[in-house]
Design an enzyme around this catalytic site. Structure first.
Site, short mmCIF file in Angstrom:
data_model
loop_
_atom_site.label_atom_id
_atom_site.label_comp_id
_atom_site.label_asym_id
_atom_site.label_seq_id
_atom_site.Cartn_x
_atom_site.Cartn_y
_atom_site.Cartn_z
N SER A 1 1.24 -1.16 -0.05
CA SER A 1 0.53 0.34 0.04
C SER A 1 0.29 1.17 0.30
O SER A 1 0.52 2.39 -0.26
CB SER A 1 -1.13 0.11 1.01
OG SER A 1 0.44 -0.47 2.75
N THR B 1 13.85 -2.20 0.51
CA THR B 1 13.76 -1.36 2.29
C THR B 1 15.29 -0.77 2.62
O THR B 1 16.58 -1.44 2.58
CB THR B 1 13.57 -2.20 3.40
OG1 THR B 1 11.74 -2.65 2.72
CG2 THR B 1 13.37 -1.78 4.87
N PHE C 1 17.81 0.87 -7.37
CA PHE C 1 17.33 -0.28 -7.86
C PHE C 1 17.74 0.75 -9.29
O PHE C 1 16.39 -0.13 -10.31
CB PHE C 1 16.11 -0.82 -8.12
CG PHE C 1 16.34 -2.12 -7.13
CD1 PHE C 1 16.82 -3.61 -7.65
CD2 PHE C 1 16.44 -1.91 -5.86
CE1 PHE C 1 16.94 -4.87 -6.89
CE2 PHE C 1 16.41 -3.64 -4.84
CZ PHE C 1 16.57 -4.54 -5.50
N HIS D 1 16.03 14.47 -0.39
CA HIS D 1 14.38 12.76 -0.52
C HIS D 1 13.32 13.71 -0.04
O HIS D 1 12.91 14.83 0.89
CB HIS D 1 14.41 12.33 -0.43
CG HIS D 1 15.40 10.90 -0.70
ND1 HIS D 1 16.53 11.17 -0.69
CD2 HIS D 1 15.25 10.10 -1.68
CE1 HIS D 1 17.62 10.16 -0.84
NE2 HIS D 1 16.01 9.48 -2.22
N LYS E 1 10.09 10.51 3.63
CA LYS E 1 11.02 10.08 3.75
C LYS E 1 11.92 9.86 5.05
O LYS E 1 11.67 10.42 5.53
CB LYS E 1 12.53 9.81 2.91
CG LYS E 1 13.26 8.90 2.81
CD LYS E 1 14.75 8.57 2.28
CE LYS E 1 15.71 7.96 2.12
NZ LYS E 1 14.88 6.52 1.89
N GLY F 1 19.94 5.31 1.93
CA GLY F 1 20.61 4.04 1.05
C GLY F 1 21.55 3.99 0.41
O GLY F 1 22.49 3.48 0.68
P1 NAD Z 1 5.82 4.14 2.51
O1 NAD Z 1 6.00 4.78 3.89
O2 NAD Z 1 5.26 5.07 1.08
O3 NAD Z 1 5.00 2.92 2.23
C1 NAD Z 1 6.11 2.15 3.60
C2 NAD Z 1 4.53 0.46 3.17
O4 NAD Z 1 5.14 -0.73 4.19
C3 NAD Z 1 3.32 0.59 3.17
O5 NAD Z 1 2.32 -1.02 2.90
C4 NAD Z 1 3.18 0.32 4.93
O6 NAD Z 1 1.92 0.20 5.49
C5 NAD Z 1 4.52 -0.87 5.31
N1 NAD Z 1 4.67 -1.51 6.68
C6 NAD Z 1 5.19 -0.59 7.10
N2 NAD Z 1 5.55 -1.25 8.22
C7 NAD Z 1 5.48 -2.83 8.23
C8 NAD Z 1 5.96 -3.46 8.80
N3 NAD Z 1 6.51 -3.27 10.35
N4 NAD Z 1 5.26 -5.18 8.40
C9 NAD Z 1 4.74 -4.74 7.30
N5 NAD Z 1 4.51 -4.10 6.50
C10 NAD Z 1 4.68 -2.50 6.89
O7 NAD Z 1 7.96 4.12 1.91
P2 NAD Z 1 8.12 4.31 0.52
O8 NAD Z 1 7.93 5.17 -0.56
O9 NAD Z 1 7.32 3.71 -0.48
O10 NAD Z 1 9.37 3.27 0.79
C11 NAD Z 1 9.34 1.88 1.37
C12 NAD Z 1 11.19 1.41 1.54
O11 NAD Z 1 11.54 1.25 0.32
C13 NAD Z 1 11.82 2.78 2.18
O12 NAD Z 1 12.70 2.40 3.75
C14 NAD Z 1 12.77 3.30 0.97
O13 NAD Z 1 13.63 4.09 1.70
C15 NAD Z 1 12.64 2.00 -0.20
N6 NAD Z 1 13.01 2.50 -1.03
C16 NAD Z 1 14.14 1.79 -1.72
C17 NAD Z 1 14.45 2.08 -3.18
C18 NAD Z 1 15.49 1.39 -3.77
O14 NAD Z 1 15.89 1.57 -4.76
N7 NAD Z 1 16.15 0.11 -2.90
C19 NAD Z 1 13.54 3.05 -3.83
C20 NAD Z 1 12.92 3.84 -2.80
C21 NAD Z 1 12.74 3.80 -2.17
#
Ligand code: NAD
Length: 216
Positions: A9, A72, A98, A127, A131, A137
């Site tokens: 979500s 994450t 990614f 960002h 965030k 990261g």
């Molecule tokens: P967001 O806050 O919009 O979404 C987080 C999601 O994780 C939500 O669906 C929430 O319900 C769920 N969540 C949170 N805690 C949880 C738990 N304990 N158990 C189960 N579900 C849980 O965040 P976002 O902007 O979508 O980013 C998510 C992650 O991805 C962050 O860590 C961000 O830094 C990372 N990210 C990584 C990259 C990459 O290329 N590696 C790129 C963008 C974002």
């Protein structure tokens, strides 16, 4: 491909769902803060959520013997230990970024830092205001590529998907190298590449560089 999303979500979860469904992949597992919805048996689980979700993700990967693509950020040494253990059983791709651009930049920085040995270098990352972790990261992985103890400056402003600027300087000049993620779609496309790589791969811990460029 049957796949699951941890964080479905969230901002990235929504983007991943869009990109994967455009390619005809079937979402059979949805996990977020509200719980777990199991519709079928995923071949790969894609986790872009929060470090607190990692134990749930690892248990689900073991249950379904699926691969894992983990985006994450904000992971601790304990989380990496857990991933290392898991990767003895299943294939795992973990990356703090990614996008293709950042992974090319990483290679470039490793080279340039060997030449600019006596220059100052710092990173500025920007960002969106939602965030949770700082520094990003991506800034951490760029710092690792530079292989130096350097300062990272973090800005949390508006809706910026992700900007990283590496600034080199000596007394008379500066060099700035900038990467801008124009939209989050780029990370979802990268996650799809990693998911396709992971399916039917032997157990192990893989980087996104290995997905893009093959093994070292
Ligand atoms: P967001 O806050 O919009 O979404 C987080 C999601 O994780 C939500 O669906 C929430 O319900 C769920 N969540 C949170 N805690 C949880 C738990 N304990 N158990 C189960 N579900 C849980 O965040 P976002 O902007 O979508 O980013 C998510 C992650 O991805 C962050 O860590 C961000 O830094 C990372 N990210 C990584 C990259 C990459 O290329 N590696 C790129 C963008 C974002």
């Amino acid at each position: 491909m049957k796949y699951g999303i941890v964080g479905f979500s969230g901002r990235m979860g929504q983007e991943i769902q869009k990109v994967f469904s455009e390619k005809g992949h079937e979402l059979v597992l949805k996990v977020d803060v509200n719980g777990v919805e199991e519709i079928g048996s995923p071949e790969v689980i894609v986790d872009f959520s929060s470090p607190e979700a990692l134990t749930t993700t690892v248990n689900l990967c073991r249950k379904y013997k699926s691969g894992l693509v983990l985006g994450t950020t904000g992971l601790t040494d304990e989380h990496f230990k857990l991933l290392k253990e898991l990767s003895n059983e299943i294939p795992v791709v973990q990356a703090y970024n990614f996008s293709i651009g950042i992974n090319v930049l990483k290679k470039f920085l490793a080279e340039i830092s060997k030449i600019l040995t006596d220059w100052d270098v710092e990173i500025v990352e920007t960002h969106h205001r939602f965030k949770k972790d700082a520094p990003s990261g991506t800034a951490i992985l760029l710092k690792e590529a530079l292989d130096k103890e350097i300062t990272i400056h973090s800005l949390r402003i508006g809706g910026v998907p992700g900007d990283h600027v590496v600034v080199f300087g000596n007394i008379g000049e500066t060099i700035e190298i900038k990467h801008r993620a124009i939209s989050r779609t780029v990370f979802a496309i990268g996650a799809l590449k990693a998911a396709e790589f992971v399916v039917n791969r032997r157990a192990g811990l893989y980087s996104f560089e290995e997905v893009l460029f093959g093994g070292e």
